[in-house]
Structures are given as structure tokens and as C-alpha cells.
Scaffold this active site. Structure first.
Site, PDB file in Angstrom:
ATOM      1  NE  ARG A  47      -1.086  -2.790   2.360  1.00 44.83           N
ATOM      2  CZ  ARG A  47      -0.347  -3.887   2.445  1.00 44.83           C
ATOM      3  NH1 ARG A  47      -0.178  -4.684   1.398  1.00 44.83           N
ATOM      4  NH2 ARG A  47       0.267  -4.216   3.568  1.00 44.83           N
ATOM      5  CB  CYS A  82      -3.668  -2.818   6.803  1.00 47.13           C
ATOM      6  SG  CYS A  82      -2.478  -1.823   5.858  1.00 47.13           S
ATOM      7  CB  THR A  84      -1.094   1.946   4.905  1.00 40.69           C
ATOM      8  OG1 THR A  84      -0.137   2.195   5.948  1.00 40.69           O
ATOM      9  CG2 THR A  84      -0.660   2.689   3.652  1.00 40.69           C
ATOM     10  CB  THR A 124       3.536   3.420   6.456  1.00 37.50           C
ATOM     11  OG1 THR A 124       2.260   3.875   5.976  1.00 37.50           O
ATOM     12  CG2 THR A 124       3.400   2.056   7.112  1.00 37.50           C
ATOM     13  CE  LYS A 164       4.398  -3.941   6.546  1.00 38.49           C
ATOM     14  NZ  LYS A 164       3.229  -4.821   6.443  1.00 38.49           N
ATOM     15  CB  CYS A 194       1.770   1.185  11.138  1.00 44.42           C
ATOM     16  SG  CYS A 194       2.234  -0.314  10.236  1.00 44.42           S
TER      17      CYS A 194
END
Length: 241
Positions: A47, A82, A84, A124, A164, A194
Site C-alpha cells: 500500500r 491495516c 495504510t 508508514t 514485517k 500502523c
């Protein structure tokens, strides 16, 4: 009612979201818990890269495919763990035909209800530059502040190079960003904007002045599906005075 989850963005955040929904439910037996359909789809394109113009591969078509599959399987409400991805939330809602919870809007309202007037954002680069948090916060008359370039780089490292990648980030690095936003920018609360950052709160005591958007999303999902929330999860932020 049945909750559908567009998952895999990323996988660990999705797994923790399911855990939170279960932990936060006021239940005395299995049958009191919420029925969920989780479509874990980590192949959805990144994204942040798309929002920043670093990729031409839009996540939206795949997200729509997943959302429509959930709707066809009987989901009454859809959650996206999520933040984003909330950049695409309105398009999803228009094309899926069921309620899609706005986790960012719910977070802004939670801050306002707690008496916060200045909120710091940890998220992010895509979320920050799209201003999706800033717009929702400012729509309620609050002030949004973001990290400077040095501290934003720390946030991105925690998200992409550590969480991640299956590594646990340093609490010390997180607290440097939190201190920067509170002492340097005047924030009374810092948003974990996030869902990967939610895993830090799960691992460490981060003190007051932190609001976890994944907890907000889980609470909103339960209420939307007419489930009771345990008392200890009804207050999700204690502001810095």
C-alpha cells in the site's frame, strides 16, 4: 452477526487482531464469541509504495476481490487490520455493499472522547503523506503532529526492517519517537497508526499516552457486531497531562 477481515496486511498484525477481538469480548463460553471469516491475503500489493508513487500496482483490485468474497460468504461487517489500507476504504465500501469499519475515524473519535487536543502519529510514510489520519483528526477540531524526518525514518525501520521481517524492534527506539512527539511536538497521546506497531505494545509496557489503532478497530468491530466489550478494554487511551 459475522465479521469479515481483509487480512494479511501484514500477517502478524492480522493474527494479533483476531487475538484482540477474542480477548476483548465479554464472554462466558465459546458460543458468546464473535463469528469471523478471515481472508489472509499477504499477496495484496504494498500500500505504501503505491500511495507514494513507487509502484504502479494498485492494491485496490485485490482488496475488492477479497472484500467481495467475504460479503458473499455472509460477512455483515468488514474490518481491515491495516491503517495504510484505509486510504482505499471508501472505494471498498462503495463496491462491497456492507459496512467497512473506518478504523482511523474511530481512533480520532476515541481521542476526542478522552480529552486529547493534540495527537502525534506514528505510521508508514504512505499513511503520513496521504494525510488520512490528519484529516480525520482535524475534522474533529484536534491538532495532528507528525515526526520529523529523522524520527520518521526510525518508525519505517521498525515497521519494514524489523516487524514485517519477523524481528522485534527495540523498545528504546520506539520510546525515542514517542518522546519526540510528546516533548518536542506537544502531543498528549501518540497513535500507533500502523498495525505492525501494535505488536510493540503487545510486547512492552509503553506507558500512558499511547493509543493502539488495532485495539480501536477490535473494539469497533465488536460493537458493530453487537457484542459486549470487557470493561478493561472500554478505555483505550490515557492522555499525558
Amino acid at each position: 452477526m459475522r465479521l469479515g477481515v481483509i487480512g494479511g496486511l501484514g500477517p502478524m498484525a492480522t493474527a494479533y487482531f483476531m487475538e484482540l477481538v477474542i480477548k476483548m469480548t465479554k464472554a462466558e463460553c465459546d458460543q458468546d464469541h464473535l463469528e469471523m471469516i478471515i481472508y489472509n491475503c499477504p499477496t495484496i500489493p504494498d500500500r505504501t509504495k503505491y500511495i507514494l508513487g513507487q509502484s504502479e500496482e494498485s492494491p485496490l483490485p485485490r482488496m475488492l476481490e477479497v472484500g467481495q468474497a467475504l460479503q458473499q460468504q455472509g460477512a455483515d461487517v468488514i474490518a481491515i487490520p491495516c491503517m495504510t489500507a484505509h486510504y482505499f476504504r471508501d472505494a471498498l465500501k462503495e463496491n462491497i455493499g456492507v459496512r467497512v469499519i473506518h478504523g482511523i475515524r474511530e481512533t480520532a473519535q476515541c481521542l476526542k472522547d478522552a480529552g486529547v487536543t493534540i495527537a502525534g502519529i506514528m505510521a508508514t510514510d504512505g499513511t503520513i503523506q496521504s494525510e488520512i489520519f490528519q484529516k480525520e483528526i482535524e475534522a474533529l477540531g484536534l491538532i495532528a503532529v507528525i515526526p520529523d524526518a529523522e524520527h520518521q525514518a526510525k518508525v519505517m525501520k521498525m515497521i519494514y526492517e524489523e516487524i514485517k521481517a519477523g524481528k522485534m524492534p527495540s523498545k528504546d527506539e520506539f520510546m525515542k519517537v514517542k518522546q519526540h512527539l510528546i516533548e518536542g511536538k506537544g502531543a498528549q497521546a501518540v497513535i500507533l497508526g500502523c498495525t505492525e506497531l501494535s505488536l510493540i505494545k503487545n510486547a512492552y509496557d509503553l506507558g500512558n499516552g499511547v493509543i493502539d489503532t488495532l485495539e480501536v478497530l477490535a473494539q469497533a468491530s465488536l460493537l458493530a457486531c453487537e457484542k459486549e466489550v470487557l470493561e478493561e478494554y472500554q478505555t483505550l487511551v490515557v492522555p499525558i497531562k
